[in-house]
Design a protein around this motif. Structure first.
Motif, PDB file in Angstrom:
ATOM      1  N   ARG A 661      45.046  32.567  26.691  1.00  0.00           N
ATOM      2  CA  ARG A 661      44.923  33.973  27.078  1.00  0.00           C
ATOM      3  C   ARG A 661      44.227  34.103  28.425  1.00  0.00           C
ATOM      4  O   ARG A 661      43.321  33.342  28.740  1.00  0.00           O
ATOM      5  CB  ARG A 661      44.141  34.733  26.012  1.00  0.00           C
ATOM      6  N   ILE A 662      44.680  35.084  29.209  1.00  0.00           N
ATOM      7  CA  ILE A 662      44.040  35.451  30.466  1.00  0.00           C
ATOM      8  C   ILE A 662      43.314  36.778  30.259  1.00  0.00           C
ATOM      9  O   ILE A 662      43.901  37.748  29.776  1.00  0.00           O
ATOM     10  CB  ILE A 662      45.076  35.619  31.597  1.00  0.00           C
ATOM     11  N   LYS A 663      42.024  36.815  30.622  1.00  0.00           N
ATOM     12  CA  LYS A 663      41.258  38.060  30.544  1.00  0.00           C
ATOM     13  C   LYS A 663      41.058  38.588  31.965  1.00  0.00           C
ATOM     14  O   LYS A 663      40.419  37.937  32.786  1.00  0.00           O
ATOM     15  CB  LYS A 663      39.913  37.838  29.863  1.00  0.00           C
ATOM     16  N   ILE A 664      41.637  39.762  32.246  1.00  0.00           N
ATOM     17  CA  ILE A 664      41.526  40.344  33.581  1.00  0.00           C
ATOM     18  C   ILE A 664      40.156  41.002  33.718  1.00  0.00           C
ATOM     19  O   ILE A 664      39.745  41.800  32.876  1.00  0.00           O
ATOM     20  CB  ILE A 664      42.633  41.380  33.831  1.00  0.00           C
ATOM     21  N   ASP A 665      39.450  40.682  34.788  1.00  0.00           N
ATOM     22  CA  ASP A 665      38.082  41.162  34.971  1.00  0.00           C
ATOM     23  C   ASP A 665      38.022  42.681  35.130  1.00  0.00           C
ATOM     24  O   ASP A 665      38.896  43.312  35.731  1.00  0.00           O
ATOM     25  CB  ASP A 665      37.477  40.492  36.211  1.00  0.00           C
ATOM     26  N   LYS A 666      36.963  43.271  34.606  1.00  0.00           N
ATOM     27  CA  LYS A 666      36.762  44.722  34.646  1.00  0.00           C
ATOM     28  C   LYS A 666      36.763  45.272  36.074  1.00  0.00           C
ATOM     29  O   LYS A 666      37.174  46.405  36.312  1.00  0.00           O
ATOM     30  CB  LYS A 666      35.434  45.066  33.962  1.00  0.00           C
ATOM     31  N   SER A 667      36.287  44.477  37.046  1.00  0.00           N
ATOM     32  CA  SER A 667      36.197  44.957  38.420  1.00  0.00           C
ATOM     33  C   SER A 667      37.558  45.355  38.975  1.00  0.00           C
ATOM     34  O   SER A 667      37.642  46.234  39.837  1.00  0.00           O
ATOM     35  CB  SER A 667      35.574  43.875  39.310  1.00  0.00           C
ATOM     36  N   PHE A 668      38.650  44.750  38.474  1.00  0.00           N
ATOM     37  CA  PHE A 668      39.983  45.118  38.913  1.00  0.00           C
ATOM     38  C   PHE A 668      40.499  46.342  38.140  1.00  0.00           C
ATOM     39  O   PHE A 668      41.200  47.190  38.693  1.00  0.00           O
ATOM     40  CB  PHE A 668      40.958  43.958  38.729  1.00  0.00           C
ATOM     41  N   ILE A 669      40.142  46.425  36.856  1.00  0.00           N
ATOM     42  CA  ILE A 669      40.630  47.522  36.017  1.00  0.00           C
ATOM     43  C   ILE A 669      40.019  48.847  36.454  1.00  0.00           C
ATOM     44  O   ILE A 669      40.670  49.898  36.364  1.00  0.00           O
ATOM     45  CB  ILE A 669      40.319  47.237  34.533  1.00  0.00           C
ATOM     46  N   ASP A 670      38.774  48.834  36.937  1.00  0.00           N
ATOM     47  CA  ASP A 670      38.087  50.072  37.320  1.00  0.00           C
ATOM     48  C   ASP A 670      38.923  50.917  38.277  1.00  0.00           C
ATOM     49  O   ASP A 670      38.929  52.149  38.193  1.00  0.00           O
ATOM     50  CB  ASP A 670      36.741  49.749  37.970  1.00  0.00           C
ATOM     51  N   ASN A 671      39.608  50.265  39.214  1.00  0.00           N
ATOM     52  CA  ASN A 671      40.319  50.985  40.269  1.00  0.00           C
ATOM     53  C   ASN A 671      41.828  50.786  40.219  1.00  0.00           C
ATOM     54  O   ASN A 671      42.523  51.036  41.195  1.00  0.00           O
ATOM     55  CB  ASN A 671      39.789  50.549  41.642  1.00  0.00           C
ATOM     56  N   VAL A 672      42.332  50.350  39.073  1.00  0.00           N
ATOM     57  CA  VAL A 672      43.734  49.944  39.020  1.00  0.00           C
ATOM     58  C   VAL A 672      44.684  51.131  39.235  1.00  0.00           C
ATOM     59  O   VAL A 672      45.815  50.950  39.722  1.00  0.00           O
ATOM     60  CB  VAL A 672      44.031  49.236  37.675  1.00  0.00           C
ATOM     61  N   THR A 673      44.250  52.356  38.895  1.00  0.00           N
ATOM     62  CA  THR A 673      45.127  53.514  39.066  1.00  0.00           C
ATOM     63  C   THR A 673      44.935  54.219  40.396  1.00  0.00           C
ATOM     64  O   THR A 673      45.662  55.161  40.709  1.00  0.00           O
ATOM     65  CB  THR A 673      44.892  54.532  37.927  1.00  0.00           C
ATOM     66  N   GLY A 677      45.306  47.723  46.259  1.00  0.00           N
ATOM     67  CA  GLY A 677      44.924  46.310  46.278  1.00  0.00           C
ATOM     68  C   GLY A 677      44.611  45.801  44.888  1.00  0.00           C
ATOM     69  O   GLY A 677      45.106  44.745  44.456  1.00  0.00           O
ATOM     70  N   ALA A 678      43.784  46.561  44.133  1.00  0.00           N
ATOM     71  CA  ALA A 678      43.460  46.169  42.765  1.00  0.00           C
ATOM     72  C   ALA A 678      44.710  46.173  41.897  1.00  0.00           C
ATOM     73  O   ALA A 678      44.917  45.270  41.070  1.00  0.00           O
ATOM     74  CB  ALA A 678      42.391  47.101  42.194  1.00  0.00           C
ATOM     75  N   ALA A 679      45.555  47.171  42.092  1.00  0.00           N
ATOM     76  CA  ALA A 679      46.789  47.247  41.299  1.00  0.00           C
ATOM     77  C   ALA A 679      47.699  46.056  41.555  1.00  0.00           C
ATOM     78  O   ALA A 679      48.293  45.495  40.627  1.00  0.00           O
ATOM     79  CB  ALA A 679      47.521  48.552  41.626  1.00  0.00           C
ATOM     80  N   ALA A 680      47.800  45.634  42.821  1.00  0.00           N
ATOM     81  CA  ALA A 680      48.657  44.499  43.157  1.00  0.00           C
ATOM     82  C   ALA A 680      48.145  43.220  42.510  1.00  0.00           C
ATOM     83  O   ALA A 680      48.922  42.405  42.009  1.00  0.00           O
ATOM     84  CB  ALA A 680      48.720  44.336  44.679  1.00  0.00           C
ATOM     85  N   ILE A 681      46.819  43.051  42.507  1.00  0.00           N
ATOM     86  CA  ILE A 681      46.241  41.848  41.904  1.00  0.00           C
ATOM     87  C   ILE A 681      46.477  41.835  40.395  1.00  0.00           C
ATOM     88  O   ILE A 681      46.895  40.820  39.816  1.00  0.00           O
ATOM     89  CB  ILE A 681      44.740  41.766  42.236  1.00  0.00           C
ATOM     90  N   VAL A 682      46.194  42.969  39.731  1.00  0.00           N
ATOM     91  CA  VAL A 682      46.401  43.037  38.284  1.00  0.00           C
ATOM     92  C   VAL A 682      47.871  42.836  37.940  1.00  0.00           C
ATOM     93  O   VAL A 682      48.216  42.112  36.996  1.00  0.00           O
ATOM     94  CB  VAL A 682      45.892  44.388  37.744  1.00  0.00           C
TER      95      VAL A 682
END
Length: 744
Positions: A661-673, A677-682
């Motif tokens: 399993r891969i756990k995506i870090d919260k720092s990316f989820i905070d700004n995903v919407t 940049g965060a959306a592209a990484i996620v």
């Protein structure tokens, strides 16, 4: 001091067919879902040469396929990327992935489009890190050649600058170790290691000093004073005893002509006596021609070495008196101060650690067994340190039972040093265990002079020693109130761990599409007797720095197994329990057996346990961690990579690690919407998980919009306050009983 009029002379080198052959290939990647365009591009490139380089072409037909290719191979010079592929912005997302996720700054990116209106050139050039942008209709054969030539020249220049920067940094970092060598033989050995590292070559070389003129049966005998690799057996021999006649001839020619030679498969360096104190010749088996950058780095390194040779030649006797500890035969405090001053004066201090070692209860040992036995212990400690570290690390004895280690942060850590003294050693008829305490000072925190820095560490060591044996502390700048707070917190932490007073809270993990609870993660929670909650960010670093994290981690794992049993008994038999393990726990050779025993004691199936390891821990000690993870999975324990995407090596090592399993870090989820940049990484991480058939879970999901965004892109699971907060086991059981799953 070396005069600027003096220099190391090199014979002119001639380009050879072999050299040209080694320079002929350049790797280019084309990414386009149009097979016809791919075929025509491949045909155009098949007969093309760019800057006299033959093109080696790789093709990808989608964003995901390109990510996979670039993860496995990072030496592409140029990428031709179509904007519109499986999605309208697939090419633009790939650019972001290359620059931001892969961290590849060297590759030259040429964006192509058959639909110019889909991605206006000015917007794209402003918002994306690309190097060229063309419509496909503009790509004539001549223009393609021009574009590739310009971008390849740029790539070569950037690569040369990067190699030169790395080489100069290596020279600067190695200077201190070279100049503190005790004798010619030690310096020569360091010279071979540093040259091999500078040129990315396996060890294989010879250092020879010219004879003073004494005649032997073979004539004038030059002496081999250092040898590595296949030549190591010839250390200490006369040059005439070297079996490889070609190498012997090159060394003799170098000494007789007093000139350096750089050839296709070897380099022979000459150091004259006016600079080095004697005539020296160094043979290095390169196996390939050196490029221009490497040749210049050799020149710089050679001048540096000359100074070291000359200094060692003049000062070797004085060093024994002024700079060598007479008992343990390693550098003393004077050497440490001199070397430390050199590091603090450069811009490289942030790369170094100073670590002070104190032997626990040494005075008691001396009192019981006597000074001779105490001296043997000091010699054992000095020997362990000196044998473990190579030339780029300085090991010194300060006084009494205190030692110092100065070197790069990746090599000088409390964990590495403490492991040297785990096993007892034989002293006479007894087996003696050496217990040590350490304080580590990252040199960016050093104040004032070298003496001031050593004083800082000594004061911190006195404080740490009051806490007991085997204390390992990292120095932190803090005011008096913070020092008192951390001291009190450490004492309270030791007591709480002894009394097993630190507990777990459990946070549910939910399938985004169905709303079904699929697991829980165990998180450490500590409440003081006065009711104050201590954040994990406050007490976990202290536990790691003092070694308490091993005991704490095991306690939390046992609690997690017990909680899972309770969940199973309550009827929730399909849940998985996520448990975090620390770096120190993974360094235990028997960690798998320890976990296996706790699972057996709890009478539960291993398949319901998921061990979480952070990406940064996995990358620190990759081979050891990989073995431990493989062993865990062999007994059906699941493995998850936590905080994925926050490090630098995620994609490069993904295919080599074994996990579920891969756990995506919260720092990316905070700004995903809200952040492209965060959306592209996620988005890239989710696609990567799909490509490798791995479950992907997002941490820190706090809004329905975030959950919907993740669901639309195929993320499997989520955890966060949108679903539930971490809670004690009784509260979780009530929550599960009342939970109503809501599919998105």
């Amino acid at each position: 001091m070396i005069s600027q009029e003096q220099d190391i002379f090199f014979l002119d080198e001639q380009p050879s067919p072999q050299h040209l052959e080694n320079q002929k290939t350049v790797k280019i990647l084309t990414v386009d879902d149009d097979s016809n365009f791919q075929r025509s591009t491949a045909f155009a490139l098949s007969t093309l040469k760019v800057l006299d380089c033959k093109i080696e072409l790789a093709q990808a037909f989608s964003y995901a396929e390109a990510c996979q290719v670039l993860t496995k191979e990072n030496d592409f010079a140029i990428a031709l990327i179509d904007v519109v592929m499986e999605t309208e912005d697939a090419g633009l997302r790939l650019v972001r992935a290359i620059r931001e996720v892969l961290g590849n700054e060297k590759i030259r990116i040429i964006l192509l489009t058959g639909q110019p209106g889909m991605a206006p050139i000015f917007d794209v050039m402003r918002n994306y890190d690309i190097n060229d942008y063309w419509t496909k209709s503009e790509l004539s054969a001549d223009r393609l050649q021009t574009i590739l030539t310009t971008n390849l020249r740029s790539y070569q220049q950037i690569s040369s600058i990067a190699n030169a920067k790395r080489g100069l940094q290596l020279i600067a970092e190695s200077s201190g170790a070279l100049y503190t060598s005790r004798n010619i033989k030690e310096l020569s050995g360091k010279m071979l290691r540093q040259l091999s590292q500078l040129l990315n070559l396996p060890h294989g070389g010879i250092v020879c000093v010219k004879s003073t003129g004494e005649l032997t049966e073979q004539g004038i005998s030059h002496q081999i004073i250092a040898a590595s690799g296949e030549f190591e057996p010839y250390f200490g021999y006369a040059l005439q005893q070297l079996e490889q006649q070609h190498i012997r001839a090159q060394l003799e020619l170098c000494l007789s002509r007093r000139q350096s030679r750089i050839e296709n498969d070897f380099t022979c360096l000459f150091f004259p006596d006016e600079l080095a104190g004697a005539d020296y010749s160094v043979y290095l088996a390169t196996g390939r021609p050196l490029d221009i950058t490497e040749t210049e780095l050799i020149r710089v390194f050679s001048m540096n070495i000359c100074g070291g040779l000359h200094s060692v030649s003049l000062m070797s006797q004085l060093d024994k008196i002024a700079f060598e500890d007479p008992l343990v035969k390693i550098p003393n405090l004077n050497v440490l101060i001199r070397t430390l001053e050199g590091v603090l004066a450069e811009d490289i201090r942030e790369k170094f650690n100073l670590l002070i070692i104190d032997i626990d209860k040494f005075s008691d040992f001396n009192r019981v067994f006597g000074s001779p036995q105490g001296n043997e212990m000091l010699k054992h400690v000095a020997s362990c340190l000196r044998e473990h570290f190579d030339a780029c690390v300085l090991v010194a004895r300060l006084k009494d039972d205190k030692f110092a280690v100065l070197g790069p942060k990746t090599l000088v850590t409390a964990d590495i040093i403490s492991r040297l003294f785990i096993q007892p050693y034989q002293q006479g008829k007894s087996k003696i265990t050496v217990n040590i305490s350490t304080v580590t000072l990252p040199l960016e925190l050093a104040d004032g002079t070298a003496v001031d820095a050593i004083t800082q560490v000594n004061m911190a060591l006195k404080t740490a020693k009051k806490l007991g044996i085997r204390q390992h502390v990292t120095y932190q700048q803090a005011n008096d109130d913070n020092v008192a707070y951390h001291f009190e917190l450490l004492q309270a932490l030791q007591h709480s761990i002894t009394c097993n007073d630190i507990h777990i809270a459990l946070q549910p993990q939910v399938c985004i599409k169905t709303g079904e609870v699929v697991g829980v993660e165990a998180l450490a929670r500590w409440t003081l007797p006065n009711g104050q909650n201590v954040p994990p960010l406050d007490f976990i670093p202290i536990a790691e720095a003092t070694g308490l994290i091993t005991q704490l981690g095991e306690q939390l794992f046992v609690q997690s197994c017990q909680a899972l049993c309770a969940l199973n008994e309550a009827g929730y038999t399909n849940l998985c329990m996520g448990v975090n393990l620390s770096a120190m726990q993974f360094e235990q050779e028997n960690i798998v057996d320890i976990l296996k025993q706790h699972i057996a004691d709890a009478n539960m199936p291993p398949g319901q346990i998921e061990v979480e390891v952070t990406e940064s821990i996995a990358m620190q000690n990759f081979e050891t961690i990989r073995k431990q993870l493989n062993d865990l999975r062999s007994i059906d324990i699941r493995v998850a990579i936590d905080d994925f995407g926050t490090g630098f090596s995620s994609l490069a090592y993904l295919s080599k690690l074994t996990f579920d399993r891969i756990k995506i870090d919260k720092s990316f989820i905070d700004n995903v919407t809200s952040d492209d940049g965060a959306a592209a990484i996620v988005d890239s991480i989710i696609l990567l998980g799909q490509r490798f058939h791995m479950n992907v879970i997002a941490e820190g999901v706090e809004t329905k919009e975030q959950a919907k965004w993740l669901s639309d892109r195929g993320c499997h699971d989520a955890q966060g306050y949108f679903y539930a907060k971490p809670m004690p086991l009784p509260e979780l059981l009530t929550w599960l009983k009342n939970y109503q799953k809501t599919p998105l």
